[in-house]
Scaffold this active site. Structure first.
Site, PDB file in Angstrom:
ATOM      1  N   HIS A   1      42.599  34.395  44.226  1.00 36.57           N
ATOM      2  CA  HIS A   1      43.289  35.684  44.151  1.00 36.57           C
ATOM      3  C   HIS A   1      43.329  36.327  45.526  1.00 36.57           C
ATOM      4  O   HIS A   1      42.314  36.769  46.057  1.00 36.57           O
ATOM      5  CB  HIS A   1      42.583  36.595  43.158  1.00 36.57           C
ATOM      6  CG  HIS A   1      43.355  37.838  42.841  1.00 36.57           C
ATOM      7  ND1 HIS A   1      44.612  38.092  43.352  1.00 36.57           N
ATOM      8  CD2 HIS A   1      43.045  38.921  42.075  1.00 36.57           C
ATOM      9  CE1 HIS A   1      45.039  39.258  42.914  1.00 36.57           C
ATOM     10  NE2 HIS A   1      44.100  39.778  42.137  1.00 36.57           N
TER      11      HIS A   1
ATOM     12  N   HIS B   1      51.010  36.546  37.588  1.00 38.83           N
ATOM     13  CA  HIS B   1      49.886  37.185  38.275  1.00 38.83           C
ATOM     14  C   HIS B   1      48.591  36.449  37.970  1.00 38.83           C
ATOM     15  O   HIS B   1      47.716  36.349  38.835  1.00 38.83           O
ATOM     16  CB  HIS B   1      49.775  38.649  37.831  1.00 38.83           C
ATOM     17  CG  HIS B   1      48.598  39.358  38.423  1.00 38.83           C
ATOM     18  ND1 HIS B   1      48.530  39.686  39.763  1.00 38.83           N
ATOM     19  CD2 HIS B   1      47.428  39.799  37.859  1.00 38.83           C
ATOM     20  CE1 HIS B   1      47.377  40.305  40.004  1.00 38.83           C
ATOM     21  NE2 HIS B   1      46.693  40.382  38.881  1.00 38.83           N
TER      22      HIS B   1
ATOM     23  N   PHE C   1      49.777  42.708  39.153  1.00 33.94           N
ATOM     24  CA  PHE C   1      49.119  43.796  38.444  1.00 33.94           C
ATOM     25  C   PHE C   1      47.821  44.144  39.159  1.00 33.94           C
ATOM     26  O   PHE C   1      47.215  43.287  39.807  1.00 33.94           O
ATOM     27  CB  PHE C   1      48.823  43.397  36.990  1.00 33.94           C
ATOM     28  CG  PHE C   1      50.005  42.799  36.263  1.00 33.94           C
ATOM     29  CD1 PHE C   1      51.240  43.438  36.273  1.00 33.94           C
ATOM     30  CD2 PHE C   1      49.888  41.605  35.580  1.00 33.94           C
ATOM     31  CE1 PHE C   1      52.334  42.892  35.622  1.00 33.94           C
ATOM     32  CE2 PHE C   1      50.967  41.040  34.909  1.00 33.94           C
ATOM     33  CZ  PHE C   1      52.190  41.683  34.934  1.00 33.94           C
TER      34      PHE C   1
END
Length: 407
Positions: free
Chosen positions: A334, A299, A391
């Site tokens: 991200h 992640h 997450f």
């Protein structure tokens, strides 16, 4: 319990607008991060973002369908077209079967802001048009795609912060495994506009390494200074093994584990226990030995505390085998609500093309990342099992395990 396989994938991201372009970018370690002057002028602390092209759907989709599509729903539409084509699911098949949709999405900020701005300017809500409501609802992707593609199965949106796309695939896996559905369109979508990310920027969560955008996202590196916002959409077609074989559909991989947990603590800070519990649940689902996991798509977003806890969790669970680890966010930034789905697509492309993409910009390990086997360059290697972590805020954790298909 049914076996659950993947028969189609589609992707629209800053690494490319189809699987071929994205595969090339992954193999080359090519970054999709740019400096956006408009954000700086708007008041952003950081003007860095993933550069995601906006598809032009005129001539490809009728106006009646287009007007209800938000930015992220447009991305999801083109990704889903790709995935359905690869899975050999045409209009006739869909009309005769209960194909479902579970899509991850957690905002539609641009559509809401544009509607409010128009009302403030014109003092007349009737000028918004009939499509505004369908663009601004959080379920904009699932409601639009289910209508456009005429899907008749399960239909709702998974809203779980940056684990949304991963949980959508995990829940689809359980629906098919238990026999409640045969085929489900799963995925995740993320709008890339300024409205969606202003609050993140205000928290100081973004990297300010603006002088060299492609070097700014540095997962696990000691000198990381924050994440880079990005987005697009990724679609993964899940199907029961029996259905896929009967149809002669391509089988790209088999889902063998989905672990989830909640940290039950801080709303934005991660913790070690929650991540370890999700990892162990995924491994135990079908008794997957840690030795089987050859690659982990972490992640790791390039934040100080987030990467620290994930490195500790991965070391705790995999210290005896030390599989290769990389974060594709080093190239993409991200992708937030879509990341859990896009990173499944990225990892499948690696597994089916016999390479491991690098964790670019990883130059100086810290005390936690030094314990991991991080891929710093492209590794030409066959592997047949990977794990992907996702997450999110609120302490939501998701881990998925995918294996190469074996009859």
């Amino acid at each position: 319990m049914n076996r659950v396989v993947i028969t189609g994938i589609g992707i629209h991201s800053c690494l490319g607008t189809d699987v071929n372009e994205v595969t090339e970018s992954l193999h080359a370690g090519k970054s999709g991060i740019v400096f956006d002057q408009e954000r700086k002028d708007f008041g952003f602390r950081s003007a860095l973002t993933g550069a995601v092209p906006m598809p032009d759907l005129k001539g490809k989709l009728g106006r009646r369908d287009r007007i209800g599509l938000s930015e992220e729903a447009i991305y999801a539409y083109v990704a889903t077209l790709q995935a359905l084509e690869q899975a050999k699911m045409d209009e006739e098949f869909i009309s005769k079967n209960e194909v479902g949709i579970l899509y991850g999405n957690d905002s539609s900020a641009k559509a809401v802001m544009e509607a409010i701005d128009l009302i403030r300017e014109k003092k007349d809500t009737t000028l918004l048009g009939s499509g505004s409501i369908f663009q601004s609802m959080n379920c904009t992707v699932s409601m639009n795609l289910s209508t456009i593609f005429k899907l008749k199965g399960i239909n709702f949106t998974i809203s779980a912060a940056c684990a949304s796309g991963s949980h959508a695939i995990g829940l689809g896996y359980h629906m098919i495994r238990s026999g409640m559905q045969e085929q489900i369109v799963c995925g995740g979508a993320q709008e890339v506009n300024m409205y969606a990310f202003g609050s993140f920027d205000g928290l100081g969560a973004f990297s300010i390494r603006e002088d060299d955008p492609t070097k700014a996202s540095r997962p696990f590196d000691k000198d990381r200074d924050g994440l880079i916002p990005s987005g697009g959409a990724a679609t993964v077609i899940l199907e029961s093994y029996e259905s896929a074989v009967k149809r002669g559909a391509p089988i790209l991989g088999e889902i063998v584990g989905y672990g989830f947990s909640s940290n039950g603590e801080h709303i934005s800070n991660p913790n070690l226990d929650g991540q370890v519990r999700a990892l162990n649940m995924a491994l135990k689902q079908q008794d997957t030995p840690v030795e089987d996991i050859k690659y982990i798509n972490a992640h790791a977003t390039s934040t100080g505390i987030g990467d620290k806890f994930e490195a500790q969790a991965l070391h705790e669970v995999f210290h005896s085998t030390r599989p290769y680890v990389s974060s594709t966010k080093s190239m993409t930034g991200h992708e937030c609500w879509m990341a859990g789905a896009s990173e499944i697509v990225y990892s499948l492309l690696m597994m089916n093309n016999d390479f491991i993409a690098p964790n670019i910009n990883f130059a100086n390990p810290d005390e936690d990342s030094a314990k991991l086997n991080i891929a710093t360059k492209t590794i030409e290697q066959k592997f047949d099992c990977f794990l992907s972590n996702s997450f999110g805020f609120g302490g939501t954790n998701s881990s998925l395990i995918i294996k190469k298909y074996k009859p």
